[in-house]
Motif scaffolding. Structure first.
Motif, PDB file in Angstrom:
ATOM      1  N   UNK A 174      21.513  60.628  38.641  1.00 21.72           N
ATOM      2  CA  UNK A 174      21.331  61.646  39.691  1.00 21.72           C
ATOM      3  C   UNK A 174      20.252  62.652  39.313  1.00 21.72           C
ATOM      4  N   UNK A 175      19.017  62.209  39.303  1.00 21.50           N
ATOM      5  CA  UNK A 175      17.919  63.060  38.846  1.00 21.50           C
ATOM      6  C   UNK A 175      17.770  64.299  39.721  1.00 21.50           C
ATOM      7  N   UNK A 176      17.974  64.148  41.017  1.00 17.46           N
ATOM      8  CA  UNK A 176      17.800  65.280  41.923  1.00 17.46           C
ATOM      9  C   UNK A 176      18.734  66.435  41.588  1.00 17.46           C
ATOM     10  N   UNK A 177      19.928  66.115  41.094  1.00 19.97           N
ATOM     11  CA  UNK A 177      20.885  67.169  40.753  1.00 19.97           C
ATOM     12  C   UNK A 177      20.657  67.706  39.350  1.00 19.97           C
ATOM     13  N   UNK A 178      19.942  66.948  38.521  1.00 22.06           N
ATOM     14  CA  UNK A 178      19.715  67.349  37.139  1.00 22.06           C
ATOM     15  C   UNK A 178      20.885  67.082  36.217  1.00 22.06           C
ATOM     16  N   UNK A 179      21.946  66.451  36.707  1.00 21.43           N
ATOM     17  CA  UNK A 179      23.148  66.197  35.899  1.00 21.43           C
ATOM     18  C   UNK A 179      22.944  64.974  35.019  1.00 21.43           C
ATOM     19  N   UNK A 180      22.722  65.203  33.744  1.00 20.12           N
ATOM     20  CA  UNK A 180      22.460  64.105  32.819  1.00 20.12           C
ATOM     21  C   UNK A 180      23.749  63.368  32.445  1.00 20.12           C
ATOM     22  N   UNK A 181      24.824  64.091  32.317  1.00 23.51           N
ATOM     23  CA  UNK A 181      26.118  63.472  32.007  1.00 23.51           C
ATOM     24  C   UNK A 181      26.946  63.325  33.283  1.00 23.51           C
ATOM     25  N   UNK A 182      27.804  62.281  33.334  1.00 25.15           N
ATOM     26  CA  UNK A 182      28.156  61.309  32.293  1.00 25.15           C
ATOM     27  C   UNK A 182      27.226  60.104  32.196  1.00 25.15           C
ATOM     28  N   UNK A 183      26.183  60.092  33.014  1.00 30.07           N
ATOM     29  CA  UNK A 183      25.262  58.948  32.989  1.00 30.07           C
ATOM     30  C   UNK A 183      24.716  58.687  31.594  1.00 30.07           C
ATOM     31  N   UNK A 184      24.278  59.728  30.885  1.00 28.15           N
ATOM     32  CA  UNK A 184      23.615  59.536  29.597  1.00 28.15           C
ATOM     33  C   UNK A 184      24.530  58.849  28.591  1.00 28.15           C
ATOM     34  N   UNK A 185      25.791  59.256  28.532  1.00 25.75           N
ATOM     35  CA  UNK A 185      26.717  58.616  27.599  1.00 25.75           C
ATOM     36  C   UNK A 185      26.921  57.153  27.938  1.00 25.75           C
ATOM     37  N   UNK A 186      27.005  56.865  29.237  1.00 27.20           N
ATOM     38  CA  UNK A 186      27.212  55.479  29.667  1.00 27.20           C
ATOM     39  C   UNK A 186      25.990  54.619  29.380  1.00 27.20           C
ATOM     40  N   UNK A 187      24.804  55.172  29.556  1.00 28.18           N
ATOM     41  CA  UNK A 187      23.609  54.375  29.322  1.00 28.18           C
ATOM     42  C   UNK A 187      23.383  54.180  27.821  1.00 28.18           C
ATOM     43  N   UNK A 188      23.789  55.144  27.011  1.00 21.35           N
ATOM     44  CA  UNK A 188      23.686  54.959  25.556  1.00 21.35           C
ATOM     45  C   UNK A 188      24.645  53.865  25.086  1.00 21.35           C
ATOM     46  N   UNK A 189      25.828  53.799  25.693  1.00 17.00           N
ATOM     47  CA  UNK A 189      26.779  52.746  25.333  1.00 17.00           C
ATOM     48  C   UNK A 189      26.216  51.371  25.688  1.00 17.00           C
ATOM     49  N   UNK A 190      25.524  51.281  26.801  1.00 15.72           N
ATOM     50  CA  UNK A 190      24.878  50.013  27.158  1.00 15.72           C
ATOM     51  C   UNK A 190      23.764  49.684  26.180  1.00 15.72           C
ATOM     52  N   UNK A 191      22.961  50.672  25.841  1.00 20.52           N
ATOM     53  CA  UNK A 191      21.832  50.450  24.933  1.00 20.52           C
ATOM     54  C   UNK A 191      22.280  50.057  23.540  1.00 20.52           C
ATOM     55  N   UNK A 192      23.524  50.365  23.189  1.00 14.46           N
ATOM     56  CA  UNK A 192      24.046  49.970  21.880  1.00 14.46           C
ATOM     57  C   UNK A 192      24.146  48.461  21.736  1.00 14.46           C
ATOM     58  N   UNK A 193      24.147  47.742  22.840  1.00 16.25           N
ATOM     59  CA  UNK A 193      24.157  46.284  22.800  1.00 16.25           C
ATOM     60  C   UNK A 193      22.719  45.798  22.636  1.00 16.25           C
ATOM     61  N   UNK A 194      22.434  45.011  21.608  1.00 23.25           N
ATOM     62  CA  UNK A 194      21.041  44.614  21.332  1.00 23.25           C
ATOM     63  C   UNK A 194      20.426  43.704  22.388  1.00 23.25           C
ATOM     64  N   UNK A 195      21.246  43.106  23.238  1.00 26.92           N
ATOM     65  CA  UNK A 195      20.736  42.205  24.278  1.00 26.92           C
ATOM     66  C   UNK A 195      20.518  42.916  25.604  1.00 26.92           C
ATOM     67  N   UNK A 196      20.229  44.214  25.538  1.00 26.30           N
ATOM     68  CA  UNK A 196      19.963  44.987  26.753  1.00 26.30           C
ATOM     69  C   UNK A 196      18.572  45.603  26.710  1.00 26.30           C
ATOM     70  N   UNK A 197      17.993  45.725  27.887  1.00 25.84           N
ATOM     71  CA  UNK A 197      16.650  46.266  28.075  1.00 25.84           C
ATOM     72  C   UNK A 197      16.717  47.195  29.278  1.00 25.84           C
ATOM     73  N   UNK A 198      15.826  48.175  29.347  1.00 25.83           N
ATOM     74  CA  UNK A 198      15.828  49.128  30.460  1.00 25.83           C
ATOM     75  C   UNK A 198      14.441  49.210  31.075  1.00 25.83           C
ATOM     76  N   UNK A 199      14.399  49.284  32.394  1.00 25.96           N
ATOM     77  CA  UNK A 199      13.139  49.508  33.095  1.00 25.96           C
ATOM     78  C   UNK A 199      12.936  50.995  33.360  1.00 25.96           C
ATOM     79  N   UNK A 200      11.795  51.481  32.956  1.00 22.32           N
ATOM     80  CA  UNK A 200      11.389  52.850  33.262  1.00 22.32           C
ATOM     81  C   UNK A 200      10.825  52.811  34.682  1.00 22.32           C
TER      82      UNK A 200
END
Length: 285
Positions: A178-204
Motif C-alpha cells: 500500500x504505497x499510497x498510504x505509506x504503511x510499510x508493515x505488515x507487508x514488509x515482514x511478509x515479503x522478507x519471509x518470502x525472500x528468505x526462501x532462496x527460490x524466490x525473486x522479486x520484480x521492481x
C-alpha cells in the motif's frame, strides 16, 4: 546501460487488443485511460528510446487462447525475449498443455506461467493440492512461476516456495504494497519471509500505480524499494515497467528513471543484475 553496455531488460509488460478480447478488469474511471488497444508497435519506440533491448511479455486474462497469441507475437518480434503465459493449474493435464504450448509458433519463448491469484478468495489458494500439482508441472517444464498477489496472500507464497524448492517463484510488483498510504508493515515482514526462501525473486515493478498516481515521488517509493533490495539482493531482483498499466502514473522513461534512482546505492554489478542479468538467468534467455 545502452549502446555497448549490458543488455537492458524490461521483465514485465503487457499488450492487448480489445477488438480481439475484452479486458474485463479495466473498469471504472480510474482505469479509463488504458481502456484502449496497446500493441508492441506502441511499446517498441518507447522501449528503444529508453535503451531497452529485450522484454518479457506477461499475460493479462485467464483464458487459454491468450498465451498462443502472445507466443506468436514473440515469434515475430525482435524485442520480446520471453512470454509469461497462463494455463489452468487445477487441471490434471497441465504438463501436456505446457508441452503443447511449446510446439506452437513462438513456443520456444514460453518462460513462465502466471495466474491472477490476487483475485482468488482463498488466501491459501496456492497451497491447494490441485494447484500444487500444477505448479509441480510448471517446475518440471523448467519454467518460472510469476506471483501476482496481494499482501495478505504473501504468507501462502512463502509456504509454497518452502514446499517446492525446485520451482522459482517470481513476485510481481513487490506483492502490491500500500504505497499510497505509506504503511510499510505488515507487508514488509511478509515479503522478507518470502525472500528468505532462496527460490524466490522479486520484480521492481508496479510501484507507481500503487502510489498516489497523480502526486507520487521517488521518495514515496523508496521505503518499499529499499525493503526488497535488502531482502532479495540484486541477483534476485529485476526491473519491470508494467507498461501500459504504468502509464496511469508515469511515462515509460519515467518508470525506468525511478527504478534507477531507487537502485543507485547498488554497485555497477548489482545494477547490471537488476536491469538485465536476473531476468536473463531466471527466464533462461
Amino acid at each position: 546501460m545502452t549502446g555497448t553496455g549490458p543488455l537492458l531488460v524490461d521483465a514485465h509488460h503487457h499488450v492487448w487488443d480489445l477488438s480481439v478480447r475484452d479486458q474485463e478488469w479495466i473498469t471504472g474511471d480510474a482505469l479509463a485511460p488504458i481502456r484502449r488497444n496497446f500493441t508492441l508497435a506502441d511499446l517498441a519506440p518507447e522501449a528503444r528510446a529508453a535503451g531497452v533491448g529485450a522484454t518479457i511479455l506477461v499475460q493479462t486474462v485467464t483464458v487459454p487462447d491468450e498465451t498462443p497469441e502472445l507466443l506468436a507475437l514473440a515469434a515475430d518480434s525482435d524485442l520480446v525475449a520471453g512470454v509469461v503465459g497462463w494455463t489452468d493449474l487445477t487441471r490434471p493435464d497441465v504438463a501436456d498443455t505446457l508441452a503443447a504450448l511449446r510446439e506452437l509458433p513462438g513456443g520456444q519463448h514460453l518462460v513462465g506461467i502466471r495466474h491472477q491469484v490476487q483475485g482468488e478468495p482463498e488466501p491459501e489458494w496456492l497451497l491447494r493440492p490441485d494447484v500444487r500439482r500444477g505448479l509441480a508441472a510448471v517446475a518440471a517444464a523448467g519454467l518460472a512461476y510469476d506471483l501476482v498477489v496481494l499482501p495478505h496472500q504473501l504468507p501462502a507464497c512463502a509456504k509454497a516456495a518452502a514446499e517446492m524448492p525446485e520451482l522459482t517463484f517470481v513476485l510481481d510488483h513487490l506483492g502490491k504494497p500500500p504505497i499510497a498510504s505509506g504503511a510499510v508493515e505488515p507487508w514488509a515482514s511478509a515479503v522478507r519471509a518470502l525472500a528468505a526462501r532462496p527460490n524466490t525473486v522479486c520484480k521492481l515493478s508496479g510501484m507507481v500505480t500503487e502510489a498516489d498516481r497523480a502526486t507520487w515521488t521517488v521518495d514515496d517509493l523508496r521505503p518499499f524499494a529499499d525493503t526488497v533490495v535488502e531482502a532479495f539482493g540484486p541477483r534476485r531482483l529485476m526491473f519491470g515497467s508494467d507498461w501500459p498499466v504504468s502509464t496511469l502514473a508515469a511515462e515509460y522513461g519515467g518508470v525506468l528513471d525511478a527504478a534507477r534512482l531507487l537502485t543507485r546505492s547498488l554497485d555497477t554489478a548489482g545494477r547490471a543484475e537488476v536491469f538485465g542479468g536476473t531476468a536473463r538467468r531466471v527466464y533462461r534467455f
